[in-house]
Design a protein around this motif. Structure first.
Motif, PDB file in Angstrom:
ATOM      1  N   GLN A 205       0.860  -1.176   0.000  1.00  0.00           N
ATOM      2  CA  GLN A 205       0.000   0.000   0.000  1.00  0.00           C
ATOM      3  C   GLN A 205       0.891   1.219   0.000  1.00  0.00           C
ATOM      4  O   GLN A 205       1.950   1.232   0.639  1.00  0.00           O
TER       5      GLN A 205
ATOM      6  N   ALA B 181      -9.095   8.813 -11.698  1.00  0.00           N
ATOM      7  CA  ALA B 181      -8.532   8.583 -10.376  1.00  0.00           C
ATOM      8  C   ALA B 181      -9.535   7.981  -9.401  1.00  0.00           C
ATOM      9  O   ALA B 181      -9.145   7.388  -8.394  1.00  0.00           O
TER      10      ALA B 181
ATOM     11  N   HIS C 170      -9.145   4.709  -7.529  1.00  0.00           N
ATOM     12  CA  HIS C 170      -7.893   4.581  -6.778  1.00  0.00           C
ATOM     13  C   HIS C 170      -7.846   5.442  -5.527  1.00  0.00           C
ATOM     14  O   HIS C 170      -6.928   5.304  -4.727  1.00  0.00           O
TER      15      HIS C 170
END
Length: 48
Positions: free
Chosen positions: A3, A23, A26
């Motif tokens: 991550q 985006a 995400h």
């Protein structure tokens, strides 16, 4: 699974979106801010 925390200038994100980058899938709902006393990085405050 790795991550990552990414910071980006909003104008760079806008440039990427104009080129077709989406985006939304995400971006996590957490937002980092120092606007309020309770702000910080997931509950942690950092001081100089």
């Amino acid at each position: 699974m790795a991550q990552y925390i990414v910071t980006m200038n909003s104008d760079d994100l806008e440039k990427a979106q104009r080129r077709g980058f989406d985006a939304d899938p995400h971006v996590l709902p957490q937002r980092l801010t120092d606007q309020f006393e309770a702000g910080g990085l997931f509950g942690f405050r950092f001081f100089k």
